[in-house]
Design an enzyme around this catalytic site. Structure first.
Site, PDB file in Angstrom:
ATOM      1  N   LYS A   1     -22.817  -0.330  12.209  1.00 39.58           N
ATOM      2  CA  LYS A   1     -22.273   0.956  11.768  1.00 39.58           C
ATOM      3  C   LYS A   1     -20.815   0.817  11.341  1.00 39.58           C
ATOM      4  CE  LYS A   1     -25.203   3.999  14.557  1.00 39.58           C
ATOM      5  NZ  LYS A   1     -25.215   5.214  15.398  1.00 39.58           N
TER       6      LYS A   1
ATOM      7  N   GLU B   1     -24.590  -1.285  17.594  1.00 42.51           N
ATOM      8  CA  GLU B   1     -25.313  -0.576  18.651  1.00 42.51           C
ATOM      9  C   GLU B   1     -26.752  -1.073  18.664  1.00 42.51           C
ATOM     10  OE1 GLU B   1     -25.161   3.615  17.882  1.00 42.51           O
ATOM     11  OE2 GLU B   1     -23.149   3.847  18.701  1.00 42.51           O
ATOM     12  N   LYS B   2     -27.375  -0.979  19.800  1.00 39.53           N
ATOM     13  CA  LYS B   2     -28.825  -1.186  19.865  1.00 39.53           C
ATOM     14  C   LYS B   2     -29.441  -0.114  18.976  1.00 39.53           C
ATOM     15  CE  LYS B   2     -32.723  -2.653  21.836  1.00 39.53           C
ATOM     16  NZ  LYS B   2     -33.098  -4.082  21.900  1.00 39.53           N
TER      17      LYS B   2
ATOM     18  N   ILE C   1     -32.057   2.483  18.243  1.00 41.97           N
ATOM     19  CA  ILE C   1     -33.093   3.255  18.949  1.00 41.97           C
ATOM     20  C   ILE C   1     -34.135   3.663  17.916  1.00 41.97           C
ATOM     21  CG2 ILE C   1     -33.567   5.259  20.419  1.00 41.97           C
ATOM     22  CD1 ILE C   1     -31.520   3.457  21.761  1.00 41.97           C
TER      23      ILE C   1
ATOM     24  N   HIS D   1     -33.167  13.313  16.850  1.00 44.85           N
ATOM     25  CA  HIS D   1     -31.770  13.653  16.612  1.00 44.85           C
ATOM     26  C   HIS D   1     -31.518  15.034  17.206  1.00 44.85           C
ATOM     27  CE1 HIS D   1     -28.178  13.847  13.737  1.00 44.85           C
ATOM     28  NE2 HIS D   1     -28.193  14.987  14.388  1.00 44.85           N
TER      29      HIS D   1
ATOM     30  N   ARG E   1     -16.327  19.749  12.496  1.00 42.26           N
ATOM     31  CA  ARG E   1     -16.338  20.807  11.466  1.00 42.26           C
ATOM     32  C   ARG E   1     -17.462  21.783  11.783  1.00 42.26           C
ATOM     33  NH1 ARG E   1     -19.490  16.537   9.606  1.00 42.26           N
ATOM     34  NH2 ARG E   1     -21.641  17.190   9.255  1.00 42.26           N
TER      35      ARG E   1
ATOM     36  N   VAL F   1     -23.739  22.771   8.261  1.00 43.85           N
ATOM     37  CA  VAL F   1     -24.707  23.577   7.505  1.00 43.85           C
ATOM     38  C   VAL F   1     -25.567  24.386   8.480  1.00 43.85           C
ATOM     39  CG1 VAL F   1     -26.744  23.468   5.996  1.00 43.85           C
ATOM     40  CG2 VAL F   1     -24.814  21.919   5.574  1.00 43.85           C
TER      41      VAL F   1
ATOM     42  N   ARG G   1     -33.858  23.942   4.738  1.00 44.31           N
ATOM     43  CA  ARG G   1     -32.895  23.828   3.637  1.00 44.31           C
ATOM     44  C   ARG G   1     -33.692  23.813   2.326  1.00 44.31           C
ATOM     45  NH1 ARG G   1     -28.089  19.629   5.255  1.00 44.31           N
ATOM     46  NH2 ARG G   1     -27.973  20.149   7.475  1.00 44.31           N
TER      47      ARG G   1
HETATM   48  C1  MV4 Z   1     -28.611   5.774  15.371  1.00 38.70           C
HETATM   49  C2  MV4 Z   1     -30.023   5.783  15.415  1.00 38.70           C
HETATM   50  C3  MV4 Z   1     -30.659   4.917  16.267  1.00 38.70           C
HETATM   51  N1  MV4 Z   1     -29.938   4.074  17.040  1.00 38.70           N
HETATM   52  N2  MV4 Z   1     -27.946   4.920  16.170  1.00 38.70           N
HETATM   53  C4  MV4 Z   1     -28.130   8.602  11.599  1.00 38.70           C
HETATM   54  C5  MV4 Z   1     -26.987   9.398  11.116  1.00 38.70           C
HETATM   55  C6  MV4 Z   1     -25.882   9.204  12.062  1.00 38.70           C
HETATM   56  N3  MV4 Z   1     -25.312  10.459  12.450  1.00 38.70           N
HETATM   57  C7  MV4 Z   1     -26.459   8.456  13.222  1.00 38.70           C
HETATM   58  N4  MV4 Z   1     -27.805   8.156  12.901  1.00 38.70           N
HETATM   59  C8  MV4 Z   1     -28.577   7.408  13.712  1.00 38.70           C
HETATM   60  N5  MV4 Z   1     -27.920   6.576  14.567  1.00 38.70           N
HETATM   61  C9  MV4 Z   1     -28.607   4.088  16.969  1.00 38.70           C
HETATM   62  N6  MV4 Z   1     -27.920   3.245  17.748  1.00 38.70           N
HETATM   63  C10 MV4 Z   1     -30.695   6.682  14.590  1.00 38.70           C
HETATM   64  C11 MV4 Z   1     -29.979   7.478  13.723  1.00 38.70           C
HETATM   65  C12 MV4 Z   1     -30.762   8.383  12.911  1.00 38.70           C
HETATM   66  C13 MV4 Z   1     -31.675   7.906  11.963  1.00 38.70           C
HETATM   67  C14 MV4 Z   1     -31.844   6.558  11.670  1.00 38.70           C
HETATM   68  C15 MV4 Z   1     -32.754   6.106  10.730  1.00 38.70           C
HETATM   69  C16 MV4 Z   1     -33.521   7.030  10.016  1.00 38.70           C
HETATM   70  C17 MV4 Z   1     -33.370   8.377  10.264  1.00 38.70           C
HETATM   71  C18 MV4 Z   1     -32.449   8.834  11.225  1.00 38.70           C
HETATM   72  C19 MV4 Z   1     -32.303  10.198  11.467  1.00 38.70           C
HETATM   73  C20 MV4 Z   1     -31.412  10.630  12.409  1.00 38.70           C
HETATM   74  C21 MV4 Z   1     -30.634   9.730  13.122  1.00 38.70           C
END
Ligand code: MV4
Length: 449
Positions: free
Chosen positions: A158, A200-201, A203, A208, A292, A295, A338
């Site tokens: 990230k 990060e690992k 997940i 979400h 912030r 939406v 949306r």
């Molecule tokens: C993650 C994750 C899984 N593991 N971090 C996506 C947007 C940002 N705000 C953080 N996000 C994610 N972080 C770790 N360590 C999963 C998401 C994630 C996501 C990832 C792949 C496809 C769709 C997703 C939808 C929401 C969050």
């Protein structure tokens, strides 16, 4: 309360802010680009100022242009909405030096939580669970291999300055880790001027879930419950709901308390969101802070009855929080769809242009936040969201039925929209059962439709 506020945004959120200001008896000054000269929100503001050409970088993102408009219009405060300058710590700093109140957190807090690697450290300090990951930024290939060995694959790379899914890569082995790290660094350097990355690992198949907070900057922090935003496509949320269909009361309590601890630890002021990923075992981990209004704040407004934009204005004007945690009672179930001017049959390709007819749904439990009208031309320069369709009903099942009814009523002629796609999601067995995860859209509808 402020006498006069500049709205540094466009579209539905500009309109939403103007509505809140009107109810609070605050005068509004709306800014617009040449592409937005026919926008509805301009007719609802007390004054309007053109700040530049269509390109966002030359109008809504142009700090000197926005500040000049604020000076000329003699406003006391600027509401940035979401996107554009909303999480720009430099802009918040410029506002402060011009003695204009920025309706948001301090420049220091924005910078602190905007750095995701820093935010992780603050979370750890506040005993908020974080995803197992690197000890701070990863700078060398040697360190990358070492950290990944400790974390275990799959690893998520990230960008520290990223967010909302930008500058992220998933690696399943060492070769893809090193190439993913290089491309994430290059992307982050180009997009944010900062190539810092951390690990990060990853997940897989999580949910979400995010917690809405309100903080007055005088030490009072409230949470307003959670929103489940697991229906996303390429990091664009499509449907949000509250409460989360999978969170147990115990998990909810833990997650909301964690969000409040994090807000206190980062000296947070304003409305804000703390994002978590909920894994299949029901453990939750902090991922980032959105400093912030978002939406999907409307979902929380429906279940709590709290006007979050008015709350931002009251907090920024110096009020201490006027409600206590026990006064916030989340009721019923709210869902937001949306509605974007995009073609779901063509990979969600934007579909701007003239809206020949626009007839939003109504009736019990329905709210539509939209800047669209029959005859409006959707400019191709900005995001493609044309409406937020929300419902609020006593139970999730009733809310889903109400949403399907409202989607069926909604008439948008001219552009392609996501209405038909939303209709399919709302009647899908996994969504009905509340069993969908963050891979649901890709798995069910394909990543390259
Ligand atoms: C993650 C994750 C899984 N593991 N971090 C996506 C947007 C940002 N705000 C953080 N996000 C994610 N972080 C770790 N360590 C999963 C998401 C994630 C996501 C990832 C792949 C496809 C769709 C997703 C939808 C929401 C969050």
């Amino acid at each position: 309360m402020f006498r006069r506020v500049l709205v540094a945004n466009r579209g539905e959120i500009a309109q939403r802010i103007i509505r809140a200001c009107r109810e609070l008896n605050v005068e509004t000054v709306a800014v617009y680009s040449e592409a937005d000269a026919d926008a509805l929100y301009l007719r609802q503001a007390d004054e309007t100022i053109c700040i530049g050409p269509a390109a966002g970088a030359k109008s809504y993102l142009d700090i000197p242009a926005v500040i000049s408009a604020a000076e000329i219009a003699d406003v006391e405060a600027i509401h940035p909405g979401y996107g554009f300058l909303a999480e720009n710590d430099h802009f918040a700093e410029v506002c402060r030096s011009c003695q204009i109140e920025f309706i948001g957190p301090s420049a220091e807090t924005i910078a602190m939580v905007g750095n995701k690697a820093r935010a992780r450290e603050i979370a750890m300090g506040a005993k908020v669970p974080v995803v197992p990951g690197s000890d701070g930024p990863v700078t060398s290939e040697e360190q990358a291999k070492e950290e990944a060995r400790k974390i275990g694959y799959p690893v998520m790379i990230k960008a520290a300055s990223g967010g909302g899914g930008r500058g992220m890569r998933v690696a399943h082995n060492e070769p893809s880790l090193l190439s993913g790290m290089r491309s994430a660094q290059a992307e982050a350097a180009a997009a944010f001027g900062d190539d810092t990355v951390y690990f990060e690992k990853f997940i897989e198949s999580g949910r979400h879930v995010e917690v809405q907070i309100l903080a007055d900057g005088n030490g009072e922090v409230l949470h307003l419950g959670e929103r489940d935003c697991s229906v996303q496509r390429r990091h664009q949320k499509l449907i949000e709901e509250s409460p989360s269909p999978t969170l147990t009361p115990k998990q909810r309590k833990g997650m909301c308390a964690a969000a409040v601890r994090l807000a206190k630890a980062s000296n947070y002021k304003n409305a804000g969101t703390v994002e978590f990923i909920l894994d299949q075992d029901g453990s939750f981990y902090f991922i980032e802070v959105n400093a912030r209004i978002q939406v999907e704040h409307t979902v929380t407004e429906l279940v709590t009855g709290v006007d979050l934009i008015a709350a931002q204005l009251r907090i920024a004007s110096g009020e201490s929080l006027w409600i206590k945690q026990r006064d916030i009672r989340n009721q019923g179930h709210a869902i937001e769809c949306r509605i974007n001017a995009e073609n779901p049959a063509k990979g969600f390709m934007p579909s701007p242009g003239r809206v020949v007819a626009f007839v939003p749904p109504g009736g019990p439990g329905v709210r539509v936040d939209s800047h669209c009208y029959s005859g409006y031309s959707i400019p191709p320069n900005y995001d493609s969201m044309i409406a937020k369709l929300l419902v609020h009903r006593p139970t999730r099942d009733e809310a889903i039925r109400c949403m399907i009814r409202a989607l069926d009523e909604f008439v948008v002629e001219g552009p392609h929209t996501t209405i038909s796609f939303q209709r399919e999601v709302l009647s899908h067995a996994d969504f009905l059962a509340g069993l969908h995860d963050t891979n649901f859209v890709e798995r069910t509808f394909g990543s390259h439709p």
